[in-house]
Design an enzyme around this catalytic site. Structure first.
Site, PDB file in Angstrom:
ATOM      1  N   CYS A   1       0.781  -1.399   0.035  1.00  0.00           N
ATOM      2  CA  CYS A   1       0.009   0.060   0.021  1.00  0.00           C
ATOM      3  C   CYS A   1       0.881   1.180  -0.092  1.00  0.00           C
ATOM      4  CB  CYS A   1      -1.052  -0.004   1.242  1.00  0.00           C
ATOM      5  SG  CYS A   1      -1.853   1.663   1.487  1.00  0.00           S
TER       6      CYS A   1
ATOM      7  N   ASP B   1      -0.432  16.257  -2.591  1.00  0.00           N
ATOM      8  CA  ASP B   1      -0.768  15.034  -3.577  1.00  0.00           C
ATOM      9  C   ASP B   1       0.293  15.231  -4.736  1.00  0.00           C
ATOM     10  OD1 ASP B   1      -3.494  13.555  -4.652  1.00  0.00           O
ATOM     11  OD2 ASP B   1      -2.050  14.152  -6.004  1.00  0.00           O
TER      12      ASP B   1
ATOM     13  N   ASN C   1     -13.056   9.898  -2.634  1.00  0.00           N
ATOM     14  CA  ASN C   1     -13.457   8.926  -3.540  1.00  0.00           C
ATOM     15  C   ASN C   1     -13.927   7.489  -2.938  1.00  0.00           C
ATOM     16  OD1 ASN C   1     -13.357  10.694  -5.472  1.00  0.00           O
ATOM     17  ND2 ASN C   1     -11.171  10.666  -5.765  1.00  0.00           N
TER      18      ASN C   1
ATOM     19  N   GLY D   1     -13.635   6.727  -9.208  1.00  0.00           N
ATOM     20  CA  GLY D   1     -12.157   6.968  -9.702  1.00  0.00           C
ATOM     21  C   GLY D   1     -11.297   6.548  -8.459  1.00  0.00           C
TER      22      GLY D   1
ATOM     23  N   HIS E   1      -8.355   8.069   2.187  1.00  0.00           N
ATOM     24  CA  HIS E   1      -7.963   9.323   2.346  1.00  0.00           C
ATOM     25  C   HIS E   1      -8.802  10.378   1.873  1.00  0.00           C
ATOM     26  CE1 HIS E   1      -7.423   7.494  -1.785  1.00  0.00           C
ATOM     27  NE2 HIS E   1      -7.542   8.634  -2.373  1.00  0.00           N
TER      28      HIS E   1
HETATM   29  P1  5GP Z   1      -8.055   8.652  -5.325  1.00  0.00           P
HETATM   30  O1  5GP Z   1      -7.916   8.406  -6.683  1.00  0.00           O
HETATM   31  O2  5GP Z   1      -7.717   7.088  -4.870  1.00  0.00           O
HETATM   32  O3  5GP Z   1      -9.057   9.098  -4.563  1.00  0.00           O
HETATM   33  O4  5GP Z   1      -6.760   9.395  -4.962  1.00  0.00           O
HETATM   34  C1  5GP Z   1      -5.313   8.897  -5.048  1.00  0.00           C
HETATM   35  C2  5GP Z   1      -4.550  10.277  -4.855  1.00  0.00           C
HETATM   36  O5  5GP Z   1      -3.310   9.915  -4.396  1.00  0.00           O
HETATM   37  C3  5GP Z   1      -4.282  10.822  -6.327  1.00  0.00           C
HETATM   38  O6  5GP Z   1      -4.676  11.969  -6.399  1.00  0.00           O
HETATM   39  C4  5GP Z   1      -2.819  10.787  -6.446  1.00  0.00           C
HETATM   40  O7  5GP Z   1      -2.222  11.889  -7.399  1.00  0.00           O
HETATM   41  C5  5GP Z   1      -2.272  10.622  -5.187  1.00  0.00           C
HETATM   42  N1  5GP Z   1      -1.232   9.804  -5.140  1.00  0.00           N
HETATM   43  C6  5GP Z   1      -0.616   8.545  -5.672  1.00  0.00           C
HETATM   44  N2  5GP Z   1       0.434   8.284  -5.461  1.00  0.00           N
HETATM   45  C7  5GP Z   1       1.094   9.042  -4.518  1.00  0.00           C
HETATM   46  C8  5GP Z   1       2.454   9.274  -4.019  1.00  0.00           C
HETATM   47  O8  5GP Z   1       3.165   8.264  -4.360  1.00  0.00           O
HETATM   48  N3  5GP Z   1       2.457  10.327  -3.355  1.00  0.00           N
HETATM   49  C9  5GP Z   1       1.489  11.370  -3.154  1.00  0.00           C
HETATM   50  N4  5GP Z   1       1.944  12.473  -2.534  1.00  0.00           N
HETATM   51  N5  5GP Z   1       0.356  11.278  -3.692  1.00  0.00           N
HETATM   52  C10 5GP Z   1       0.083  10.135  -4.544  1.00  0.00           C
HETATM   53 ZN    ZN Z   2      -2.352   1.238   3.859  1.00  0.00          ZN
END
Ligand code: 5GP
Ligand code: ZN
Length: 115
Positions: A3, A29, A85, A91, A98
């Site tokens: 994860c 992000d 989300n 998505g 989070h």
């Molecule tokens: P979701 O699409 O699951 O709601 O949001 C996941 C978010 O995590 C996305 O906005 C993506 O840009 C961010 N994200 C994914 N991998 C990383 C990472 O390694 N570091 C950071 N800071 N953000 C990440």
């Molecule tokens: Zn986790």
């Protein structure tokens, strides 16, 4: 467990952490969708709102209630939006719950398309 957010919590993947307490941490992000885009991540791993224990819910709400006192340092004095989300239609890409915190600009309501 493979994860990304657990690895960020444990310092195995670098991140720009802007806040941390016993319950949650906040990072920038990596791919910001707004002028300001943060992620509030509970320290305990669980996937979905439906997986939360009462303790998880209390911890996350304590985190959410910290946001107003952080707004100035995060550049969110004009207001902000929080987004969680859940699942494919929303998505969701990272299955460690989070909260997106976005702001720093006028936030139009997103264009939504039918499936
Ligand atoms: P979701 O699409 O699951 O709601 O949001 C996941 C978010 O995590 C996305 O906005 C993506 O840009 C961010 N994200 C994914 N991998 C990383 C990472 O390694 N570091 C950071 N800071 N953000 C990440
Ligand atoms: Zn986790």
């Amino acid at each position: 467990m493979n994860c990304i957010f657990c690895k960020i919590r444990d310092g195995e993947i670098p991140s720009e952490k802007v806040y941390e307490d016993d319950d949650v941490f906040i990072i920038k992000d990596i791919d910001p969708k707004a002028e300001k885009h943060y992620l509030m991540i509970p320290k305990r791993h669980y996937k979905l709102i439906g997986d939360m224990t009462d303790g998880d819910a209390a911890a996350l709400m304590r985190g959410i209630r910290k946001i107003p006192s952080l707004a100035e340092s995060l550049g969110l004095t004009g207001g902000y939006r929080i987004i969680v989300n859940q699942g494919d239609d929303a998505g969701q890409t990272v299955f460690h719950l989070h909260i997106h915190i976005i702001g720093g600009q006028i936030l139009d309501f997103p264009d939504l398309k039918k499936r």
